[in-house]
Design a protein around this motif. Structure first.
Motif, mmCIF file in Angstrom:
data_model
loop_
_atom_site.group_PDB
_atom_site.id
_atom_site.type_symbol
_atom_site.label_atom_id
_atom_site.label_comp_id
_atom_site.label_asym_id
_atom_site.label_seq_id
_atom_site.Cartn_x
_atom_site.Cartn_y
_atom_site.Cartn_z
ATOM 1 N N VAL A 5 0.842 -1.185 0.000
ATOM 2 C CA VAL A 5 0.000 0.000 0.000
ATOM 3 C C VAL A 5 0.878 1.236 0.000
ATOM 4 O O VAL A 5 1.906 1.274 0.671
ATOM 5 N N LEU A 7 0.382 5.219 0.858
ATOM 6 C CA LEU A 7 -0.547 6.197 1.410
ATOM 7 C C LEU A 7 -0.331 7.582 0.826
ATOM 8 O O LEU A 7 0.803 7.991 0.604
ATOM 9 N N ASP A 8 -1.424 8.286 0.630
ATOM 10 C CA ASP A 8 -1.399 9.696 0.270
ATOM 11 C C ASP A 8 -1.779 10.449 1.542
ATOM 12 O O ASP A 8 -2.950 10.639 1.835
ATOM 13 N N ARG A 9 -0.776 10.831 2.291
ATOM 14 C CA ARG A 9 -1.015 11.438 3.602
ATOM 15 C C ARG A 9 -1.673 12.809 3.516
ATOM 16 O O ARG A 9 -2.312 13.247 4.449
ATOM 17 N N GLY A 11 -3.968 13.585 1.250
ATOM 18 C CA GLY A 11 -5.246 13.458 0.557
ATOM 19 C C GLY A 11 -6.437 13.502 1.490
ATOM 20 O O GLY A 11 -6.303 13.490 2.711
ATOM 21 N N VAL A 13 -8.853 11.169 1.448
ATOM 22 C CA VAL A 13 -9.343 9.820 1.715
ATOM 23 C C VAL A 13 -8.689 9.314 3.002
ATOM 24 O O VAL A 13 -7.466 9.338 3.130
ATOM 25 N N PRO A 15 -6.958 7.055 5.832
ATOM 26 C CA PRO A 15 -5.966 5.982 5.642
ATOM 27 C C PRO A 15 -6.571 4.580 5.594
ATOM 28 O O PRO A 15 -6.163 3.765 4.766
ATOM 29 N N GLU A 17 -9.385 3.679 4.440
ATOM 30 C CA GLU A 17 -10.018 3.497 3.140
ATOM 31 C C GLU A 17 -8.978 3.350 2.041
ATOM 32 O O GLU A 17 -9.173 2.597 1.085
ATOM 33 N N GLN A 18 -7.865 4.054 2.168
ATOM 34 C CA GLN A 18 -6.780 3.891 1.197
ATOM 35 C C GLN A 18 -6.256 2.457 1.239
ATOM 36 O O GLN A 18 -6.045 1.838 0.189
ATOM 37 N N VAL A 19 -6.051 1.936 2.443
ATOM 38 C CA VAL A 19 -5.561 0.557 2.602
ATOM 39 C C VAL A 19 -6.575 -0.414 2.007
ATOM 40 O O VAL A 19 -6.235 -1.283 1.196
ATOM 41 N N ALA A 21 -9.062 0.086 -0.171
ATOM 42 C CA ALA A 21 -9.250 0.237 -1.615
ATOM 43 C C ALA A 21 -8.074 -0.323 -2.407
ATOM 44 O O ALA A 21 -8.271 -0.966 -3.442
ATOM 45 N N GLN A 22 -6.861 -0.076 -1.942
ATOM 46 C CA GLN A 22 -5.694 -0.551 -2.691
ATOM 47 C C GLN A 22 -5.578 -2.068 -2.651
ATOM 48 O O GLN A 22 -5.260 -2.701 -3.669
#
Length: 119
Positions: A5, A7-9, A11, A13, A15, A17-19, A21-22
């Protein structure tokens, strides 16, 4: 490091949800195949600099979606998504089109499906 993963820190979204979704995208694309063991919650949290609860929430959502299964002592493993009959895929597409035209989000459309599902 697993590189699972990124992360876009900065962004908008969250964290977890980033985990989620990816990992879901990697399963859908076939990069993570049936039986692949994911890093432990603690290991992935440490790698990403997140609280363990954040990664645990992502894993829980993946499990609720049927994409992974967690077993004590065996860790969290990818589960091959079930083959979806064409008629169900067509109905899902029709739901997505109708929901978008009504201005609903994917979560709202999913909630409508859950409400329609017999208990």
């Amino acid at each position: 490091m697993t590189g699972l993963v990124a992360l876009d820190r900065g962004g908008s979204v969250p964290p977890f949800e980033q985990v989620r979704a990816q990992i879901a995208a990697q399963i859908a694309a076939g990069y993570l195949v049936d039986g692949t063991r994911l890093p432990s919650v603690r290991a992935l949290a440490d790698e990403l600099g997140l609280a363990a609860g954040t990664v645990a929430r992502a894993y829980q959502l993946l499990e609720e979606a049927g994409l992974v299964h967690t077993a004590r002592g065996a860790g969290t493993r990818v589960v091959r998504p079930a083959d979806v009959p064409q008629e169900v895929a067509d109905a899902a597409h029709a739901l997505a089109v109708a929901a978008r035209s009504a201005g609903l989000s994917a979560d709202q459309a999913a909630a409508a499906l859950h409400e329609a599902w017999p208990a």
